[in-house]
Scaffold this motif. Structure first.
Motif, PDB file in Angstrom:
ATOM      1  N   LYS A  76     -45.335  20.404   2.380  1.00  0.00           N
ATOM      2  CA  LYS A  76     -46.167  19.507   2.385  1.00  0.00           C
ATOM      3  C   LYS A  76     -47.094  20.171   1.562  1.00  0.00           C
ATOM      4  O   LYS A  76     -47.793  19.504   0.897  1.00  0.00           O
ATOM      5  N   ARG A  77     -47.023  21.237   2.201  1.00  0.00           N
ATOM      6  CA  ARG A  77     -48.427  22.314   1.741  1.00  0.00           C
ATOM      7  C   ARG A  77     -48.576  22.659   0.758  1.00  0.00           C
ATOM      8  O   ARG A  77     -49.455  22.846  -0.458  1.00  0.00           O
ATOM      9  N   ALA A  78     -47.419  23.138   0.055  1.00  0.00           N
ATOM     10  CA  ALA A  78     -47.099  23.701  -0.953  1.00  0.00           C
ATOM     11  C   ALA A  78     -47.135  22.209  -2.292  1.00  0.00           C
ATOM     12  O   ALA A  78     -47.176  23.149  -3.890  1.00  0.00           O
ATOM     13  N   GLY A  79     -47.093  20.997  -2.026  1.00  0.00           N
ATOM     14  CA  GLY A  79     -47.350  20.563  -2.466  1.00  0.00           C
ATOM     15  C   GLY A  79     -46.489  18.662  -2.926  1.00  0.00           C
ATOM     16  O   GLY A  79     -46.835  17.693  -4.236  1.00  0.00           O
ATOM     17  N   ALA A  80     -45.513  19.166  -1.782  1.00  0.00           N
ATOM     18  CA  ALA A  80     -43.995  18.069  -2.268  1.00  0.00           C
ATOM     19  C   ALA A  80     -45.557  16.971  -1.151  1.00  0.00           C
ATOM     20  O   ALA A  80     -45.422  16.279  -0.499  1.00  0.00           O
ATOM     21  N   ASP A  81     -45.074  15.277  -2.215  1.00  0.00           N
ATOM     22  CA  ASP A  81     -45.221  14.215  -1.215  1.00  0.00           C
ATOM     23  C   ASP A  81     -44.284  13.391  -0.723  1.00  0.00           C
ATOM     24  O   ASP A  81     -44.667  12.237   0.336  1.00  0.00           O
ATOM     25  N   VAL A  99     -37.921  19.196  -7.018  1.00  0.00           N
ATOM     26  CA  VAL A  99     -37.646  20.621  -6.834  1.00  0.00           C
ATOM     27  C   VAL A  99     -36.619  20.889  -5.390  1.00  0.00           C
ATOM     28  O   VAL A  99     -36.700  20.389  -4.468  1.00  0.00           O
ATOM     29  N   LYS A 100     -35.095  21.009  -5.678  1.00  0.00           N
ATOM     30  CA  LYS A 100     -34.289  21.881  -4.883  1.00  0.00           C
ATOM     31  C   LYS A 100     -33.390  23.057  -5.284  1.00  0.00           C
ATOM     32  O   LYS A 100     -33.140  23.140  -6.260  1.00  0.00           O
ATOM     33  N   PRO A 101     -33.371  24.009  -4.355  1.00  0.00           N
ATOM     34  CA  PRO A 101     -33.986  23.845  -2.990  1.00  0.00           C
ATOM     35  C   PRO A 101     -35.376  24.095  -2.573  1.00  0.00           C
ATOM     36  O   PRO A 101     -35.959  24.190  -3.843  1.00  0.00           O
ATOM     37  N   ALA A 102     -35.702  23.330  -1.577  1.00  0.00           N
ATOM     38  CA  ALA A 102     -37.021  23.509  -0.967  1.00  0.00           C
ATOM     39  C   ALA A 102     -37.431  24.572  -0.650  1.00  0.00           C
ATOM     40  O   ALA A 102     -38.282  25.448  -1.074  1.00  0.00           O
ATOM     41  N   ARG A 127     -45.631  24.340  -5.928  1.00  0.00           N
ATOM     42  CA  ARG A 127     -46.326  24.155  -6.196  1.00  0.00           C
ATOM     43  C   ARG A 127     -46.971  23.809  -7.785  1.00  0.00           C
ATOM     44  O   ARG A 127     -48.124  23.108  -8.549  1.00  0.00           O
ATOM     45  N   ASP A 128     -46.260  24.861  -8.631  1.00  0.00           N
ATOM     46  CA  ASP A 128     -45.936  25.182 -10.361  1.00  0.00           C
ATOM     47  C   ASP A 128     -45.843  23.456 -10.512  1.00  0.00           C
ATOM     48  O   ASP A 128     -46.848  23.375 -11.397  1.00  0.00           O
ATOM     49  N   VAL A 129     -44.936  22.650 -10.077  1.00  0.00           N
ATOM     50  CA  VAL A 129     -44.736  21.057 -10.241  1.00  0.00           C
ATOM     51  C   VAL A 129     -45.630  20.549 -10.131  1.00  0.00           C
ATOM     52  O   VAL A 129     -46.839  19.482 -10.991  1.00  0.00           O
ATOM     53  N   ARG A 130     -46.892  20.395  -9.107  1.00  0.00           N
ATOM     54  CA  ARG A 130     -47.710  19.109  -8.216  1.00  0.00           C
ATOM     55  C   ARG A 130     -48.653  19.955  -9.077  1.00  0.00           C
ATOM     56  O   ARG A 130     -49.338  19.052  -9.313  1.00  0.00           O
ATOM     57  N   ASN A 131     -48.927  21.508  -9.960  1.00  0.00           N
ATOM     58  CA  ASN A 131     -50.338  21.772 -10.495  1.00  0.00           C
ATOM     59  C   ASN A 131     -50.100  21.186 -11.460  1.00  0.00           C
ATOM     60  O   ASN A 131     -50.839  21.088 -12.930  1.00  0.00           O
ATOM     61  N   SER A 132     -49.128  21.074 -12.319  1.00  0.00           N
ATOM     62  CA  SER A 132     -48.481  20.359 -13.917  1.00  0.00           C
ATOM     63  C   SER A 132     -48.516  19.308 -13.716  1.00  0.00           C
ATOM     64  O   SER A 132     -48.430  18.691 -15.118  1.00  0.00           O
ATOM     65  N   CYS A 133     -48.282  18.038 -13.354  1.00  0.00           N
ATOM     66  CA  CYS A 133     -48.197  17.271 -13.280  1.00  0.00           C
ATOM     67  C   CYS A 133     -48.736  15.641 -12.405  1.00  0.00           C
ATOM     68  O   CYS A 133     -49.260  16.638 -11.106  1.00  0.00           O
ATOM     69  N   ASP A 134     -48.630  14.600 -12.559  1.00  0.00           N
ATOM     70  CA  ASP A 134     -49.540  13.806 -11.692  1.00  0.00           C
ATOM     71  C   ASP A 134     -48.116  13.110 -10.682  1.00  0.00           C
ATOM     72  O   ASP A 134     -48.348  12.114 -10.394  1.00  0.00           O
ATOM     73  N   THR A 135     -47.157  13.132 -11.393  1.00  0.00           N
ATOM     74  CA  THR A 135     -45.813  12.369 -11.308  1.00  0.00           C
ATOM     75  C   THR A 135     -45.658  12.690  -9.498  1.00  0.00           C
ATOM     76  O   THR A 135     -45.544  13.270  -9.172  1.00  0.00           O
ATOM     77  N   PRO A 136     -45.264  11.559  -8.899  1.00  0.00           N
ATOM     78  CA  PRO A 136     -44.981  11.922  -6.861  1.00  0.00           C
ATOM     79  C   PRO A 136     -43.334  13.218  -7.814  1.00  0.00           C
ATOM     80  O   PRO A 136     -42.975  13.126  -8.095  1.00  0.00           O
ATOM     81  N   VAL A 137     -43.721  14.101  -6.414  1.00  0.00           N
ATOM     82  CA  VAL A 137     -42.466  15.332  -5.857  1.00  0.00           C
ATOM     83  C   VAL A 137     -42.215  14.855  -4.898  1.00  0.00           C
ATOM     84  O   VAL A 137     -42.457  14.866  -3.991  1.00  0.00           O
ATOM     85  N   ALA A 196     -41.098  19.097 -17.923  1.00  0.00           N
ATOM     86  CA  ALA A 196     -41.559  18.463 -19.381  1.00  0.00           C
ATOM     87  C   ALA A 196     -40.815  17.803 -19.583  1.00  0.00           C
ATOM     88  O   ALA A 196     -41.019  16.487 -20.697  1.00  0.00           O
ATOM     89  N   LEU A 197     -39.402  18.039 -20.257  1.00  0.00           N
ATOM     90  CA  LEU A 197     -38.505  16.897 -21.023  1.00  0.00           C
ATOM     91  C   LEU A 197     -38.386  15.890 -20.296  1.00  0.00           C
ATOM     92  O   LEU A 197     -38.071  14.730 -20.539  1.00  0.00           O
ATOM     93  N   ASP A 198     -37.886  16.055 -18.390  1.00  0.00           N
ATOM     94  CA  ASP A 198     -37.625  15.036 -18.097  1.00  0.00           C
ATOM     95  C   ASP A 198     -38.837  13.834 -17.456  1.00  0.00           C
ATOM     96  O   ASP A 198     -38.774  12.357 -17.263  1.00  0.00           O
ATOM     97  N   LEU A 199     -40.250  14.726 -17.686  1.00  0.00           N
ATOM     98  CA  LEU A 199     -41.110  13.724 -17.668  1.00  0.00           C
ATOM     99  C   LEU A 199     -41.099  12.607 -18.856  1.00  0.00           C
ATOM    100  O   LEU A 199     -41.660  11.523 -18.919  1.00  0.00           O
ATOM    101  N   ALA A 200     -41.105  13.804 -20.272  1.00  0.00           N
ATOM    102  CA  ALA A 200     -41.638  12.801 -21.370  1.00  0.00           C
ATOM    103  C   ALA A 200     -40.499  11.871 -21.430  1.00  0.00           C
ATOM    104  O   ALA A 200     -40.677  10.803 -22.035  1.00  0.00           O
ATOM    105  N   GLU A 201     -38.461  11.907 -20.535  1.00  0.00           N
ATOM    106  CA  GLU A 201     -37.900  10.928 -20.945  1.00  0.00           C
ATOM    107  C   GLU A 201     -38.394   9.833 -20.033  1.00  0.00           C
ATOM    108  O   GLU A 201     -37.051   8.544 -19.752  1.00  0.00           O
ATOM    109  N   GLY A 202     -39.470   9.974 -18.993  1.00  0.00           N
ATOM    110  CA  GLY A 202     -39.144   8.757 -17.773  1.00  0.00           C
ATOM    111  C   GLY A 202     -39.451   8.755 -16.711  1.00  0.00           C
ATOM    112  O   GLY A 202     -39.059   7.326 -16.323  1.00  0.00           O
ATOM    113  N   ALA A 203     -39.191   9.804 -16.440  1.00  0.00           N
ATOM    114  CA  ALA A 203     -38.234  10.056 -14.857  1.00  0.00           C
ATOM    115  C   ALA A 203     -39.980   9.838 -13.726  1.00  0.00           C
ATOM    116  O   ALA A 203     -41.609  10.505 -13.891  1.00  0.00           O
TER     117      ALA A 203
END
Length: 330
Positions: free
Chosen positions: A310-315, A254-257, A265-275, A242-249
């Motif tokens: 990819k299945r987990a949600g990575a673009d 996510v590292k490691p994978a 999956r949590d990140v993919r479900n929480s935003c529409d920004t490329p992951v 949330a902080l990085d999205l608010a700052e304009g990422a």
């Protein structure tokens, strides 16, 4: 009780019996266009030093790095991410070589863009490779990181990479406010089109060991647990996101994978920004070691693992397997 299902009416196997049918109903696809290839740049000419703990991965001089980027482009890989590995004599306590306009990374950016203008050139933005102490920024007298001083240097670094022609800067040091600082610097220096791919969720992981061989970036004392995330924490990752999205990422990572697919999956479900997911060095080296011992089918395991991201949600996937995987998919 559950009702008895008539297998004559409900048979999932009907959609698995033929290769063509499996391809038709496949939910996720893996392509070379999903990959970002990490490259390690060293001084010299015609240098190609294999990293002992990462078979098939090399430290390469500028000319050889461009050659590898050319090979990647020919295989359909759209992007590389660059890590500079300076000489020991070029390191200092703040990592100032990182923003040298004639530094290794800056030279490679210009060289790749001159030959391969359509390739996306990403730059890791951190100081662990450039500091004498191997930590990700400026340290104070207590060996704690000075966040304000480090943010100022990250701004210098972002501008230097942008002026050399980078398309994406990727802050990886888990510095509070790093995305906002770099975005501000890029916009103020007339580089609003340069994207920021934040290592938004980066854990203090044991999987990074071989990378430190490749980048000569092991800390000389202590560890990075004071600024990288605790592997036990899941909810905290969404706060970092949330902080990085608010700052304009523009892209979040996510590292490691491999051990953190729940976070992807949590990140993919929480935003529409490329992951992005970083298939890190330890993950790569484990597969390589097992394959070299004949214990696994390397091709099958690599492609299954990348498909899992990819299945987990990575673009997109940063992976040292990129060249091999692109050949296999081709």
């Amino acid at each position: 009780m559950n009702p008895i299902v008539n297998p004559a009416l409900h048979s999932p196997r009907r959609l698995r019996r033929q290769a063509a049918m499996r391809a038709l109903v496949r939910e996720h696809q893996l392509s070379p266009s999903d990959f970002i290839l990490p490259l390690f740049v060293v001084a010299g000419e015609s240098v190609r030093n294999e990293v002992p703990s990462m078979p098939g991965v090399y430290q390469t001089s500028v000319d050889q790095t461009v050659a590898t980027a050319r090979e990647a482009a020919g295989l359909g890989i759209p992007a590389v991410i660059l890590f500079g590995v300076p000489e020991s004599c070029e390191k200092d306590v703040i990592g100032s070589e990182a923003w040298n306009p004639e530094g290794l990374v800056q030279q490679v950016i210009r060289a790749i863009k001159a030959e391969l203008p359509q390739m996306l050139v990403m730059t890791d933005a951190c100081f662990c490779e450039y500091t004498e102490h191997g930590h990700c920024g400026v340290l104070d007298h207590r060996h704690d990181r000075d966040e304000a001083a480090t943010l100022g240097n990250l701004q210098r670094l972002a501008i230097s990479y942008a002026e050399a022609g980078a398309d994406v800067v990727a802050p990886s040091g888990m510095v509070d406010g790093m995305v906002a600082a770099m975005r501000e610097a890029l916009d103020a220096s007339a580089h609003p089109g340069v994207a920021v791919m934040s290592y938004a969720i980066k854990y203090a992981s044991a999987y990074y060991g071989p990378f430190r061989d490749a980048a000569d970036s092991a800390p000389q004392f202590g560890d990075r647990k004071a600024y990288q995330m605790d592997p036990a924490n899941r909810r905290e990752a969404l706060r970092e996101l949330a902080l990085d999205l608010a700052e304009g990422a523009d892209i979040v990572m996510v590292k490691p994978a491999l051990a953190y697919m729940d976070l992807i999956r949590d990140v993919r479900n929480s935003c529409d920004t490329p992951v992005a997911a970083y298939n890190v060095s330890g993950e790569y080296s484990m597969v390589k070691a097992a394959a070299m011992n004949g214990w696994i089918d390397e091709r099958a395991v690599v492609l299954e693992t990348l498909l899992g991201f990819k299945r987990a949600g990575a673009d997109m996937i940063l992976t040292y397997h990129a060249l091999d995987a692109a050949r296999w998919l081709g």
